[in-house]
Design a protein around this motif. Structure first.
Motif, PDB file in Angstrom:
ATOM      1  N   ASN A 150     -15.618 -84.861  39.716  1.00  0.00           N
ATOM      2  CA  ASN A 150     -15.122 -84.599  41.234  1.00  0.00           C
ATOM      3  C   ASN A 150     -13.445 -84.142  40.700  1.00  0.00           C
ATOM      4  O   ASN A 150     -12.638 -85.191  40.063  1.00  0.00           O
ATOM      5  CB  ASN A 150     -15.069 -85.899  42.054  1.00  0.00           C
ATOM      6  CG  ASN A 150     -16.348 -86.277  42.362  1.00  0.00           C
ATOM      7  OD1 ASN A 150     -17.121 -85.341  42.798  1.00  0.00           O
ATOM      8  ND2 ASN A 150     -16.636 -87.518  42.182  1.00  0.00           N
TER       9      ASN A 150
ATOM     10  N   MET B 174     -16.806 -80.525  43.723  1.00  0.00           N
ATOM     11  CA  MET B 174     -17.680 -81.347  43.017  1.00  0.00           C
ATOM     12  C   MET B 174     -18.482 -80.392  41.960  1.00  0.00           C
ATOM     13  O   MET B 174     -18.948 -79.413  42.155  1.00  0.00           O
ATOM     14  CB  MET B 174     -18.719 -82.026  43.592  1.00  0.00           C
ATOM     15  CG  MET B 174     -19.866 -82.881  43.045  1.00  0.00           C
ATOM     16  SD  MET B 174     -21.062 -82.238  42.216  1.00  0.00           S
ATOM     17  CE  MET B 174     -21.736 -81.146  43.099  1.00  0.00           C
TER      18      MET B 174
ATOM     19  N   THR C 149     -21.093 -85.710  36.595  1.00  0.00           N
ATOM     20  CA  THR C 149     -20.513 -85.193  37.764  1.00  0.00           C
ATOM     21  C   THR C 149     -19.098 -85.187  37.714  1.00  0.00           C
ATOM     22  O   THR C 149     -18.651 -86.274  37.502  1.00  0.00           O
ATOM     23  CB  THR C 149     -21.201 -85.979  38.881  1.00  0.00           C
ATOM     24  OG1 THR C 149     -22.492 -85.940  38.785  1.00  0.00           O
ATOM     25  CG2 THR C 149     -20.815 -85.453  40.060  1.00  0.00           C
TER      26      THR C 149
ATOM     27  N   ARG D 213     -24.085 -89.156  34.268  1.00  0.00           N
ATOM     28  CA  ARG D 213     -25.336 -89.302  34.852  1.00  0.00           C
ATOM     29  C   ARG D 213     -26.340 -88.972  33.758  1.00  0.00           C
ATOM     30  O   ARG D 213     -26.464 -87.837  32.970  1.00  0.00           O
ATOM     31  CB  ARG D 213     -25.615 -87.996  35.839  1.00  0.00           C
ATOM     32  CG  ARG D 213     -24.431 -88.071  36.790  1.00  0.00           C
ATOM     33  CD  ARG D 213     -24.650 -89.337  37.845  1.00  0.00           C
ATOM     34  NE  ARG D 213     -23.808 -89.106  38.923  1.00  0.00           N
ATOM     35  CZ  ARG D 213     -23.380 -90.370  39.722  1.00  0.00           C
ATOM     36  NH1 ARG D 213     -23.840 -91.505  39.319  1.00  0.00           N
ATOM     37  NH2 ARG D 213     -22.643 -90.011  40.593  1.00  0.00           N
TER      38      ARG D 213
ATOM     39  N   ALA E 127     -20.960 -80.304  38.584  1.00  0.00           N
ATOM     40  CA  ALA E 127     -22.301 -81.258  37.857  1.00  0.00           C
ATOM     41  C   ALA E 127     -22.356 -80.227  36.549  1.00  0.00           C
ATOM     42  O   ALA E 127     -22.700 -79.144  36.658  1.00  0.00           O
ATOM     43  CB  ALA E 127     -23.443 -81.386  38.250  1.00  0.00           C
TER      44      ALA E 127
END
Length: 113
Positions: A75, A95, A73, A67, A97
């Protein structure tokens, strides 16, 4: 007064677009896959909140997306397997970040099984 031909103007415009695209690509500073230390940071955060009791084996499947604004990010799917017969006893979806900071920017975990 000078006049430029259509070919010259189009050539200059396309050259400008090429340099603009190259500069934008060079400015984007993140690779496609998160560095291992950032993945380890998220896995450690999972270990703090997940229940590994009676676990013989824990597996983490990581999907990374870069990003431009925050870094990555991640998962993460975590499966916890039983000590006695190796059956899946718990599963988590996370999740996480991460950026250049030493802690996650955002972190959400939920048990799915």
């Amino acid at each position: 007064m000078r006049t430029f031909s259509t070919k010259t103007m189009i050539s200059l415009a396309l050259t400008g677009l090429l340099f603009t695209a190259a500069a934008a690509q060079a400015d984007y500073g993140y690779r496609d896959v998160a560095p291992q230390d950032k993945i380890d940071l998220c896995v450690a955060a999972i270990a703090e909140q997940a229940n590994y009791e009676d676990a013989n084996y824990v597996r983490h499947e990581v999907e990374s997306k870069s990003r431009a604004t925050i870094g990555y990010t991640l998962n993460i799917s975590t499966q916890v397997y039983e000590e006695a017969d190796g059956q899946l006893i718990r599963e988590y979806r996370t999740m996480c970040a991460v950026s250049k900071r030493p802690e996650p920017v955002s972190f959400r975990i939920r048990e799915t099984r």
